[in-house]
Design a protein around this motif. Structure first.
Motif, PDB file in Angstrom:
ATOM      1  N   ALA A   1      -3.195  -3.690  -4.545  1.00 55.41           N
ATOM      2  CA  ALA A   1      -2.832  -2.035  -4.221  1.00 55.41           C
ATOM      3  C   ALA A   1      -3.253  -0.753  -4.496  1.00 55.41           C
ATOM      4  O   ALA A   1      -3.018  -0.623  -4.045  1.00 55.41           O
TER       5      ALA A   1
ATOM      6  N   GLU B   1       1.033  -1.715   0.255  1.00 55.16           N
ATOM      7  CA  GLU B   1       0.275   0.027  -0.084  1.00 55.16           C
ATOM      8  C   GLU B   1       0.973   1.511   0.251  1.00 55.16           C
ATOM      9  O   GLU B   1       0.632   2.415  -1.177  1.00 55.16           O
TER      10      GLU B   1
ATOM     11  N   ASN C   1       0.601   4.384  -2.978  1.00 49.91           N
ATOM     12  CA  ASN C   1       0.793   5.845  -2.420  1.00 49.91           C
ATOM     13  C   ASN C   1       1.833   7.090  -2.493  1.00 49.91           C
ATOM     14  O   ASN C   1       1.106   7.962  -3.014  1.00 49.91           O
TER      15      ASN C   1
END
Ligand code: APR
Length: 244
Positions: free
Chosen positions: A115, A88, A92
């Motif tokens: 993800a 993740e 991000n």
């Protein structure tokens, strides 16, 4: 000069805005904390299964259903796993667009994509694709294969995965090497570094002057190539490695 870092040293070690192009190079250890077994070492896939029976063209030619059954088992077990905080964090970081972020992976499990990562170069193919020798590659997601024969001809479909003895897809390798050769931060995570051409990637990154960091709980065959080696796991190190 190689530098081993302990947990207190690597928190916020990297400022993403210091780099224009970041490449995350991932191997089976990236997915280990999601529950996907690695290949080598204790409990590894190649300890449990003999690749000569399940992961080469000869095995498929001998007994295609046995090989397809094995890959269905792998699909089911991967679908029981979920991406972790490390996957993740990478997804991000790409969304924040402070730097260009690319992923070059040896993994076939699709965990980065789950993800939310978009730019994933899959060097060894995908568990979620099938290939007809005549009609090419089709996406096929789900616990079981939608079909084991091509809908347009009678050929057997095989997983679009680079098995032992297979040639790598040249275009995919060129894309991966191109990304690595132009990055200024190269972070390798969870690979034993014994499979070529991946084993040569830190050298490619270093030629461009990239900062090279390795994350692995154990020393790998490539550790000496990195200026910084972090002895830790992907799920623990990645979420705190970058300055937010
Ligand atoms: N976080 C980071 N690294 C980890 C973790 C973790 N939680 N757990 C294990 N590792 C490390 C191990 O120490 C090892 O160095 O991940 C590495 C896994 O090595 P391999 O099992 O050899 O996997 P990989 O390097 O991806 O294998 C390369 O070989 O069999 C072929 O095609 C297959 O893509 C695969 C290729």
């Amino acid at each position: 000069m190689e530098q081993d870092l302990s947990i207190s040293d690597y928190k916020h070690l990297v400022r993403p805005e210091d780099y224009k192009k970041i490449v995350f190079f991932t191997g089976a250890g990236m997915s280990a904390e999601s529950g996907v077994p690695t290949y080598r070492g204790k409990g590894g896939t190649w300890e449990k299964y003999n690749w000569e029976k399940y992961a080469c063209q000869e095995a498929f030619d001998r007994n295609p259903d046995k090989v397809m059954d094995f890959h269905e088992v792998r699909r089911k077990s991967v679908l029981e796993c979920s991406p972790h905080a490390g996957h993740e964090m990478i997804a991000n970081l790409a969304l924040k667009k402070k730097s260009e972020v690319r992923i070059v992976t040896q993994n076939i499990d699709g965990m980065h994509q789950r993800a939310g990562s978009k730019d994933v170069i899959e060097l060894h193919g995908s568990l979620w694709k099938l290939r007809c020798p005549v009609h090419g590659v089709i996406e096929d997601i789900g616990h079981v294969f939608t079909a084991r024969k091509c809908g347009k001809c009678d050929n057997r479909l095989r997983p679009d995965i680079v098995w032992f003895g297979d040639s790598l897809n040249r275009e995919v390798i060129e894309e991966g090497v191109g990304a690595i050769a132009t990055c200024d931060l190269f972070i390798s995570i969870g690979t034993s570094g014994v499979v070529w051409p991946a084993a040569g990637f830190p050298e490619v990154a270093k030629k461009n002057g990239a900062r090279c960091i390795e994350i692995n709980p154990e020393p790998s065959a490539m550790s000496a190539m990195y200026e910084t080696t972090i002895q830790g796991t992907a799920g623990k190190v990645l979420p705190i490695l970058f300055v937010p």
